[in-house]
Enzyme design. Structure first.
Site, short mmCIF file in Angstrom:
data_model
loop_
_atom_site.label_atom_id
_atom_site.label_comp_id
_atom_site.label_asym_id
_atom_site.label_seq_id
_atom_site.Cartn_x
_atom_site.Cartn_y
_atom_site.Cartn_z
N ASP A 95 0.88 -1.26 -0.07
CA ASP A 95 0.02 0.08 -0.03
C ASP A 95 0.94 1.02 -0.12
OD1 ASP A 95 -2.43 1.15 0.01
OD2 ASP A 95 -2.61 1.40 1.94
N HIS A 144 -3.63 13.91 0.23
CA HIS A 144 -4.05 13.06 1.66
C HIS A 144 -2.91 13.21 2.26
CE1 HIS A 144 -5.14 9.53 3.95
NE2 HIS A 144 -3.90 9.20 3.88
N GLU A 194 -10.49 3.64 3.89
CA GLU A 194 -9.53 4.37 3.14
C GLU A 194 -10.08 4.17 1.43
OE1 GLU A 194 -5.58 3.63 3.90
OE2 GLU A 194 -5.64 5.17 5.61
N GLU A 196 -9.33 3.80 -2.06
CA GLU A 196 -8.16 3.76 -2.76
C GLU A 196 -8.19 2.84 -4.04
OE1 GLU A 196 -4.62 2.12 -0.87
OE2 GLU A 196 -5.31 2.75 1.07
N ASP A 240 -8.94 0.21 2.04
CA ASP A 240 -7.90 -0.18 3.03
C ASP A 240 -8.50 0.06 4.35
OD1 ASP A 240 -5.28 -1.01 4.34
OD2 ASP A 240 -4.67 1.02 4.11
N ARG A 265 -8.04 3.54 13.58
CA ARG A 265 -6.70 4.62 13.85
C ARG A 265 -6.14 4.45 15.13
NH1 ARG A 265 -5.88 5.47 8.61
NH2 ARG A 265 -7.48 6.36 7.41
N GLN A 269 -3.55 2.10 15.31
CA GLN A 269 -2.38 2.46 14.28
C GLN A 269 -1.79 3.55 14.79
OE1 GLN A 269 -4.08 4.12 10.66
NE2 GLN A 269 -2.09 4.82 9.67
N LYS A 302 -4.20 -2.14 10.36
CA LYS A 302 -4.39 -2.31 8.84
C LYS A 302 -4.79 -3.65 8.44
CE LYS A 302 -3.15 1.93 7.45
NZ LYS A 302 -3.94 2.86 6.68
N THR A 355 -8.80 -6.15 4.30
CA THR A 355 -8.90 -4.88 3.19
C THR A 355 -9.90 -5.51 1.85
OG1 THR A 355 -6.43 -4.78 3.42
CG2 THR A 355 -7.20 -4.04 1.24
N GLU A 406 -9.40 12.10 7.94
CA GLU A 406 -9.04 13.52 7.20
C GLU A 406 -10.40 14.11 7.52
OE1 GLU A 406 -7.49 11.75 3.61
OE2 GLU A 406 -7.52 14.05 2.80
MN MN Z 1 -3.93 2.66 2.94
#
Ligand code: MN
Length: 461
Positions: free
Chosen positions: A161, A168, A233, A235, A267, A271, A274, A287, A291, A407
């Site tokens: 990834d 971002h 996420e 992606e 993904d 948080r 993480q 993570k 996925t 975000e």
């Molecule tokens: Mn990602």
């Protein structure tokens, strides 16, 4: 081989000619599916359950190609001799359960198969109101996409990834390092980390909220608990179709030829797990719990009309080092709109449609997939057929274009307000995230990347 994929050509499959349908004759994305006639209704299983507890083993998936509202069975085409002008290894690959065998036949074979499918599905000129016997045979090998059960289209051994969206990286960096949002290496190399391939799941598979060590900033010690800051996420994934031997590098001018196609990818990210675990070695358990990938893989040849240049670098940014430098006119990016939608359990109860959380465009990435691939192999690392290189969260510069909740809600500080009056800083149990992608270029039909969907299950404490 160049294909006669005229943008005006129509298909005898009526729904393929619907200008808003998203799956025209020129697109022809691949998937792995179980035809409705074989599968019956799909039991909703827990992907985490041991194999022995799964219901009866199901028949191996067939490869399919999307046309209009249908999936055409490649296995069936081969069995009925409709691919017999193709090389034996390509025919054999069409009878496999995943796309890896086709990938291993190489770009010439990819193009030849696509040309054959185009020919089988193209309307006769002049248009005839009567079906030909061949059309009736091909039509008998189609399953309505709405009834098909989809599987992972590719066997993926490695998933990497990246972090290729400058917007971002900057938005997230501002939350943690307001004075210096971008790390100094950002302009010089496509930053990435090794993801976890074993927990890749196909769209529609539920995602269980993970447990993990979480430590609030003010607490003296971490606690082991279900994640309270679960995020998605938005992606795009590129599949490697041509590998490279260990110890070799793929030069930048060759890199695009190693890529087979694109899919949507979510993904999922915890948080709180993480942020506690990531220093100094990067993402790990925050993570690797799941996925999601979309069922459709859009071949690079279909994407050719939607290629575009990378967004220009700011005058103050350094030029990439020579091994990563593409000529300015290279069409190494893609004009593809990507969107994320959210629906909560309460919204579904009240029949309120999913709300769009963001809309961004792949063309705004700072690094191209070709640059990611070349950088990945620049130390001699071998990429394998079926490996995934994911873009990282795709965000834009404008409000409404941020590709994850971290975000959008500024680290959970500014919750979203939903039509039910519910508020969300992060995902709750029962929330369903759906990623969509499409391209709509003037003079060309709308084309769709399909959907990548997943619903959050409770942690089952
Ligand atoms: Mn990602």
């Amino acid at each position: 081989m160049s294909l006669p994929l005229e943008s005006v050509a129509a298909s005898w499959v009526g729904t393929a000619n619907d200008p808003a349908g998203g799956f025209p004759l020129q697109w022809l994305p691949y998937c792995a599916f179980t035809p409705a006639s074989v599968s019956g209704p799909e039991p909703l299983t827990d992907p985490a359950a041991p194999m022995a507890e799964q219901p009866n083993p199901r028949p191996a998936p067939h490869l399919g190609v999307g046309i209009g509202a249908f999936v055409l069975d490649l296995h069936g085409l081969r069995e009925n001799g409709l691919l017999r002008d193709l090389p034996e290894e390509v025919q054999s690959a069409c009878g496999a359960a995943r796309l890896n065998e086709l990938m291993s036949c190489g770009p010439g074979a990819w193009s030849a198969l696509r040309g054959r499918l185009f020919d089988l599905l193209k309307a006769a000129e002049p248009r005839s109101s009567r079906d030909t016997p061949r059309q009736r045979l091909v039509a008998s090998l189609m399953t309505p996409a709405a009834q098909a059960v989809f599987h992972k289209p590719v066997r993926t051994e490695n998933y990497t990834d990246f972090y290729a969206s400058l917007h971002h990286a900057r938005n997230v960096g501002r939350l943690f390092r307001p004075d210096r949002p971008l790390p100094p290496n950002y302009y010089w190399l496509p930053i990435g980390y090794h993801g976890r391939a074993s927990s890749l799941v196909v769209s529609g598979t539920p995602v269980r909220r993970p447990h993990g060590q979480c430590r609030a900033g003010s607490e003296p010690a971490p606690v082991f608990q279900p994640s309270a800051r679960l995020d998605y996420e938005l992606e795009v994934a590129a599949y490697v179709g041509v590998g490279n031997p260990l110890g070799s590098r793929v030069p930048i001018e060759q890199a695009a030829k190693h890529l087979f196609g694109l899919s949507l990818l979510n993904d999922w990210s915890a948080r709180d797990i993480q942020s506690w675990e990531y220093q100094p070695l990067g993402p790990f358990l925050g993570k690797s719990f799941a996925t999601s990938i979309s069922p459709w893989v859009v071949p690079m040849e279909a994407l050719a009309p939607y290629r575009t240049r990378l967004a220009p670098r700011a005058a103050s940014d350094p030029a990439p080092l020579a091994y990563l430098a593409e000529p300015e006119e290279t069409l190494s990016s893609f004009d593809i709109t990507v969107e994320a939608y959210l629906s909560t359990a309460r919204m579904r109860e009240r029949r309120i449609p999913a709300v769009r959380l963001s809309r961004a465009n792949l063309r705004d990435l700072y690094w191209s997939f070709a640059q990611m691939l070349t950088h990945h192999t620049s130390n001699g690392c071998n990429l394998r057929i079926g490996d995934i290189l994911a873009s990282g969260t795709v965000s834009g510069e404008q409000p409404g274009s941020q590709g994850c909740l971290l975000e959008m809600t500024k680290g959970g500080e500014i919750p979203l307000c939903l039509p039910t009056g519910e508020r969300r800083s992060f995902l709750e149990d029962g929330d369903e995230v759906s990623l969509r992608g499409y391209a709509n270029r003037q003079g060309l039909p709308l084309v769709s990347m399909g959907e990548c969907r997943g619903r959050v299950l409770s942690s089952g404490e």
